[in-house]
Design an enzyme around this catalytic site. Structure first.
Site, mmCIF file in Angstrom:
data_model
loop_
_atom_site.group_PDB
_atom_site.id
_atom_site.type_symbol
_atom_site.label_atom_id
_atom_site.label_comp_id
_atom_site.label_asym_id
_atom_site.label_seq_id
_atom_site.Cartn_x
_atom_site.Cartn_y
_atom_site.Cartn_z
ATOM 1 N N GLY A 1 -4.021 1.373 2.889
ATOM 2 C CA GLY A 1 -3.562 1.795 1.681
ATOM 3 C C GLY A 1 -3.326 0.428 0.644
ATOM 4 O O GLY A 1 -3.562 0.602 -0.520
ATOM 5 N N THR A 2 -3.038 -0.779 1.307
ATOM 6 C CA THR A 2 -2.756 -1.958 0.561
ATOM 7 C C THR A 2 -4.076 -2.400 -0.023
ATOM 8 O O THR A 2 -4.099 -2.585 -1.364
ATOM 9 C CB THR A 2 -2.528 -3.000 1.776
ATOM 10 O OG1 THR A 2 -1.187 -2.890 2.118
ATOM 11 C CG2 THR A 2 -2.182 -4.343 0.634
ATOM 12 N N ASN B 1 7.967 5.070 -0.824
ATOM 13 C CA ASN B 1 8.222 5.251 0.470
ATOM 14 C C ASN B 1 9.451 4.860 0.989
ATOM 15 O O ASN B 1 9.886 5.103 2.072
ATOM 16 C CB ASN B 1 7.172 4.026 0.836
ATOM 17 C CG ASN B 1 7.534 2.954 0.335
ATOM 18 O OD1 ASN B 1 7.196 2.832 -0.977
ATOM 19 N ND2 ASN B 1 7.662 1.715 0.773
ATOM 20 N N GLN C 1 1.982 8.130 0.986
ATOM 21 C CA GLN C 1 3.312 8.751 1.770
ATOM 22 C C GLN C 1 3.351 10.366 1.805
ATOM 23 O O GLN C 1 3.940 10.930 2.381
ATOM 24 C CB GLN C 1 4.751 8.290 1.044
ATOM 25 C CG GLN C 1 5.237 6.878 1.686
ATOM 26 C CD GLN C 1 5.330 6.646 3.058
ATOM 27 O OE1 GLN C 1 5.949 7.595 3.784
ATOM 28 N NE2 GLN C 1 5.244 5.444 3.658
ATOM 29 N N SER D 1 -4.040 6.400 3.353
ATOM 30 C CA SER D 1 -3.948 5.252 4.578
ATOM 31 C C SER D 1 -3.891 6.464 5.773
ATOM 32 O O SER D 1 -2.851 6.872 6.049
ATOM 33 C CB SER D 1 -2.818 4.537 4.373
ATOM 34 O OG SER D 1 -2.723 3.621 5.493
ATOM 35 N N ALA D 2 -4.675 5.999 6.904
ATOM 36 C CA ALA D 2 -4.707 6.910 7.702
ATOM 37 C C ALA D 2 -3.600 6.921 8.892
ATOM 38 O O ALA D 2 -3.269 7.882 9.392
ATOM 39 C CB ALA D 2 -6.161 6.913 8.594
ATOM 40 N N HIS D 3 -3.093 5.671 9.028
ATOM 41 C CA HIS D 3 -2.015 5.823 9.981
ATOM 42 C C HIS D 3 -0.689 6.221 9.612
ATOM 43 O O HIS D 3 0.080 6.456 10.293
ATOM 44 C CB HIS D 3 -1.872 4.065 10.477
ATOM 45 C CG HIS D 3 -1.103 3.294 9.312
ATOM 46 N ND1 HIS D 3 0.328 3.129 9.618
ATOM 47 C CD2 HIS D 3 -1.342 2.646 8.328
ATOM 48 C CE1 HIS D 3 0.601 2.071 8.515
ATOM 49 N NE2 HIS D 3 -0.284 2.049 7.829
ATOM 50 N N THR E 1 -19.543 -4.738 6.784
ATOM 51 C CA THR E 1 -20.048 -3.605 7.715
ATOM 52 C C THR E 1 -18.849 -2.427 7.791
ATOM 53 O O THR E 1 -17.660 -2.589 8.126
ATOM 54 C CB THR E 1 -19.880 -4.192 9.203
ATOM 55 O OG1 THR E 1 -21.129 -5.189 8.843
ATOM 56 C CG2 THR E 1 -20.575 -3.032 10.240
ATOM 57 N N CYS F 1 6.983 -2.945 5.458
ATOM 58 C CA CYS F 1 6.191 -3.994 4.935
ATOM 59 C C CYS F 1 7.111 -5.007 4.348
ATOM 60 O O CYS F 1 6.706 -6.375 4.336
ATOM 61 C CB CYS F 1 5.250 -3.400 3.788
ATOM 62 S SG CYS F 1 4.547 -2.195 4.314
HETATM 63 N N1 PLP Z 1 1.609 2.316 -0.185
HETATM 64 C C1 PLP Z 1 2.789 3.105 0.180
HETATM 65 C C2 PLP Z 1 3.480 3.888 -0.663
HETATM 66 C C3 PLP Z 1 3.222 2.638 1.651
HETATM 67 O O1 PLP Z 1 4.086 3.362 2.142
HETATM 68 C C4 PLP Z 1 2.200 1.648 2.180
HETATM 69 C C5 PLP Z 1 2.743 1.387 3.604
HETATM 70 O O2 PLP Z 1 3.910 1.488 4.122
HETATM 71 C C6 PLP Z 1 1.191 1.065 1.489
HETATM 72 C C7 PLP Z 1 0.878 1.637 0.410
HETATM 73 C C8 PLP Z 1 0.281 0.042 2.314
HETATM 74 O O3 PLP Z 1 -0.536 0.911 3.228
HETATM 75 P P1 PLP Z 1 -1.166 0.261 4.433
HETATM 76 O O4 PLP Z 1 0.026 -0.055 5.685
HETATM 77 O O5 PLP Z 1 -2.150 1.064 5.068
HETATM 78 O O6 PLP Z 1 -1.782 -1.210 4.123
#
Ligand code: PLP
Length: 388
Positions: free
Chosen positions: A71-72, A153, A181, A201-203, A239, A334
Site C-alpha cells: 500500500g505504501t 485506518n 482498509q 495491499s494484500a496483507h 523483477t 505504522c
Molecule cells: N494505507 C492505509 C490506509 C493503511 O492502513 C496502510 C497500512 O496500515 C497503508 C496504506 C500501508 O500499506 P502497506 O502496509 O501495505 O505498506
C-alpha cells in the site's frame, strides 16, 4: 493464556489456501518473468493471469494494474507519479488531500510541497470525513490530483468517494483513493467508485505481506517511482514478485467472495463491542468511530480516554492489554513506536492527552462474540487497575 487478536487493520494472517496457491511459485516455478526461455515464459503467463484476475475483481482492465510492494508504494506511486507527469510542461501541478490520510499519502504530500507543488491539506469535519463541498472549494487551477482514503485506518470513517469523484470529474482533476482498509469489506469497483487510481495491499485481506497494486485508469499519465527495468509497462522497474502476485490474486478473489456477509457479521461484532464499552469502561471515554452517525468500515472501533486526575498512558494500556492476551493497536501500527499522539485523532480535534490514550480494536474473519467479550472483560480490569 487466551489470546485475542484484534489488530486486523494492522495486518491479517495469511489464509492457508493463499499459501497453497503461492507454494509452487516459491519452489519449482522460479523463472524470471522477463526471461525469454520456457521458465521465463511460464512465469510471465502466471503473472499476466494474476493481473487479469486482480483486474476482474476491481472491474478494471488488466493493463490498468501495476503491481507494487504494498500500500505504501502504491500511494507513493499514485501521488508522485501523477504529479510528476502533470508537471511535465514546467508548471508545478497541485494536490488536494486530507490531514486524516495515512502517512503513506501524507509524507509524499509533504515532499511534493517541499518541491514547490501547491498542496492543500483539508481538515476533516466532525466525524473525521471530508465532504465533496470541501474538495470542490479546495480545487484550483493548479490542482491535478485529489487523494482521499476510502475508510480511515484508525477510526474507520468512510469517505463518500463516488460523490467526490463527481466533483473531480466536473473540475477535470484526477482522483486517487487509498482503499487499503476496505477491500473485502466494502464494494471496491473502480467504475462504481469513479476513481482514476486506487491502492490496495494484500496483507490486509489474508494475503502475503510485501505485495500490493495500484489501479491506474487507462488515460492517466503516470511517471515511474522505481526506475530500472521496463517491467510493469515502465511504471515500476524490478523483477516481478510472481509468488506475491499469485497470493494477491488468490486473496483478492477470496476477499471479494462473500464480502457482504463478512461485513454484516463484522458490523454485528462492532455493535456488540460498542454496546459493551458502556459497562466495561469505568471512566470517561470518547468513541472516535462515528457508528450510527456516519458511514464506517465494519471492522474498527476506536476509543480514547480523556485524563481524569492524571492522563492515562496509552502505550502502557496497550502493553497491559497485551499481557492479558488482548492484542490491539494504539492507533495505526505504522506510527506506533512514535511518541506523538495520532495525527488522525488530533485532526479530529481531540486534546493531545486524550489522543495519546486511544485504543483501536479491529476485528477480522475469525473474530467471535466470545473474543469481543473477553476483550471487554480485560479492558475493564485493566482500566480499573490503571485508573483506580
Ligand atoms: N494505507 C492505509 C490506509 C493503511 O492502513 C496502510 C497500512 O496500515 C497503508 C496504506 C500501508 O500499506 P502497506 O502496509 O501495505 O505498506
Amino acid at each position: 493464556m487466551e489470546r485475542v487478536y484484534l489488530d486486523h487493520a494492522a495486518t491479517t494472517p495469511l489464509a492457508p489456501a493463499v499459501l497453497e496457491a503461492m507454494k509452487p511459485h516459491l519452489t519449482e516455478h522460479y523463472g524470471n518473468a522477463s526471461s525469454v526461455h520456457q521458465y521465463g515464459r511460464q512465469a510471465r503467463v502466471t503473472l499476466e493471469d494474476a493481473r487479469e484476475r486482480v483486474a476482474d475483481c476491481l472491474g478494471a482492465e488488466s493493463s490498468e494494474i501495476v503491481f507494487t510492494s504494498g500500500g505504501t508504494e502504491a500511494d507513493n506511486l499514485a501521488l508522485k507519479g501523477v504529479i510528476a507527469a502533470a508537471s511535465d510542461d514546467g508548471a508545478p501541478a497541485g494536490l488536494v488531500t486530507s490531514a486524516a490520510e495515512h502517512e503513506a499519502v501524507l509524507r509524499p504530500a509533504e515532499r511534493l510541497r517541499e518541491q514547490g507543488h501547491p498542496v492543500s491539506i483539508l481538515s476533516p469535519g466532525a466525524h473525521g470525513a471530508i465532504s465533496p463541498q470541501q474538495v470542490d472549494a479546495a480545487i484550483d487551477e493548479h490542482t491535478a490530483l485529489v487523494s482521499l482514503m476510502h475508510a480511515n485506518n484508525e477510526i474507520g470513517v468512510c469517505t463518500d468517494i463516488p460523490a467526490i469523484a463527481e466533483v473531480c470529474r466536473a473540475n477535470d482533476v484526477l482522483l486517487h483513493c487509498d482503499a487499503v482498509q476496505t477491500v473485502g469489506l466494502l464494494p471496491v469497483d473502480v467504475d462504481d467508485l469513479g476513481v482514476d487510481l486506487l491502492s490496495l495491499s494484500a496483507h490486509k485481506f489474508y494475503g502475503p505481506k510485501g505485495i500490493g497494486a495500484l489501479f491506474v485508469r487507462g488515460r492517466v499519465d503516470l511517471g515511474p517511482l522505481v526506475e530500472g527495468g521496463s517491467q510493469e509497462r515502465e511504471r515500476r522497474g524490478g523483477t516481478e514478485n510472481v509468488p506475491g502476485v499469485v497470493g494477491l490474486a488468490a486473496a483478492l478473489e477470496r476477499a471479494m467472495d462473500g464480502a457482504e456477509e463478512r461485513a454484516e457479521r463484522l458490523s454485528q461484532l462492532q455493535r456488540h463491542l460498542v454496546d459493551g464499552l458502556a459497562d466495561a469502561v469505568p471512566c470517561d471515554y470518547v468513541l472516535n468511530t462515528p457508528i450510527g452517525e456516519a458511514p464506517v468500515a465494519p471492522h474498527v472501533v476506536n476509543v480514547a480516554f480523556p485524563p481524569t486526575e492524571e492522563p492515562l498512558d496509552g502505550e502502557m494500556l496497550i502493553l497491559n492489554l497485551d499481557m492479558e492476551g488482548v492484542l490491539v493497536s494504539a492507533g495505526s501500527a505504522c506510527t506506533s513506536g512514535a511518541l506523538e499522539p495520532s495525527h488522525v485523532l488530533t485532526a479530529l480535534g481531540l486534546e493531545r492527552e486524550t489522543a495519546s490514550a486511544a485504543v483501536r480494536f479491529s476485528m477480522g474473519a475469525d473474530t467471535t462474540e466470545d473474543d469481543v467479550e473477553y476483550a471487554l472483560d480485560v479492558l475493564h480490569t485493566t482500566l480499573d487497575r490503571m485508573t483506580g
